[in-house]
Design a protein around this motif. Structure first.
Motif, PDB file in Angstrom:
ATOM      1  N   ARG A 140       0.834  -1.194   0.000  1.00 16.78           N
ATOM      2  CA  ARG A 140       0.000   0.000   0.000  1.00 16.78           C
ATOM      3  C   ARG A 140       0.874   1.250   0.000  1.00 16.78           C
TER       4      ARG A 140
ATOM      5  N   ARG B  18       2.004   1.951  -3.466  1.00 19.07           N
ATOM      6  CA  ARG B  18       0.888   2.505  -4.245  1.00 19.07           C
ATOM      7  C   ARG B  18       0.747   4.000  -3.976  1.00 19.07           C
ATOM      8  N   ASN B  19       0.802   4.381  -2.709  1.00 25.16           N
ATOM      9  CA  ASN B  19       0.684   5.791  -2.339  1.00 25.16           C
ATOM     10  C   ASN B  19       1.851   6.604  -2.889  1.00 25.16           C
TER      11      ASN B  19
END
Length: 149
Positions: A76, A79-80
């Protein structure tokens, strides 16, 4: 090949399609019969336009180059980070198309749709020159070329 191009030009001037020309009988030549629906016949000579998304811009897919500005892992956080890098590019270079996506096993952020290595190299120098993007590389990829209407 050249003969076909001239024949295609002559056909468009005479109002005949390639199917009409193939099926015309000429002395000393074989006979060709084309069996197809009227819908297919109506499409001959027309450019393809996607109708799945009426608001989407029609593009051709072809081989070309993009500049990769981020490659993370499968998390995650990655992704950020990829999204944050994409936002930086959009702010600094609003005319450059930006693509952020997951290609297992990592998140990528790539910029541009360049037909030649030279175009991609010029964009890479621009991105490096801004001082915001450190790890940039040119990658070969399928690119989007907008269709003229």
């Amino acid at each position: 090949m050249l003969t076909l191009a001239f024949a295609g030009g002559a056909l468009s001037l005479s109002g005949q399609t390639i199917v009409d020309e193939l099926q015309s009988r000429q002395v000393g030549q074989g006979e060709v019969n084309v069996h197809q629906s009227a819908e297919i016949s109506a499409l001959i000579g027309k450019r393809y336009q996607s109708s799945t998304e009426p608001t989407a811009q029609n593009v051709l897919k072809t081989k070309g180059y993009r500049v990769q500005i981020y490659a993370g892992n499968n998390s995650r956080v990655a992704r950020n980070e990829a999204t944050a890098v994409a936002d930086k590019v959009k702010e600094a270079f609003p005319k450059m198309p930006v693509y952020t996506y997951f290609q297992p096993p990592r998140w990528l952020c790539r910029v541009g749709d360049y037909k030649t290595m030279e175009e991609a190299y010029a964009a890479m120098l621009q991105l490096k020159g801004s001082g915001q993007f450190k790890e940039v590389a040119i990658v070969r990829e399928n690119i989007n070329i907008p269709m003229e209407e």
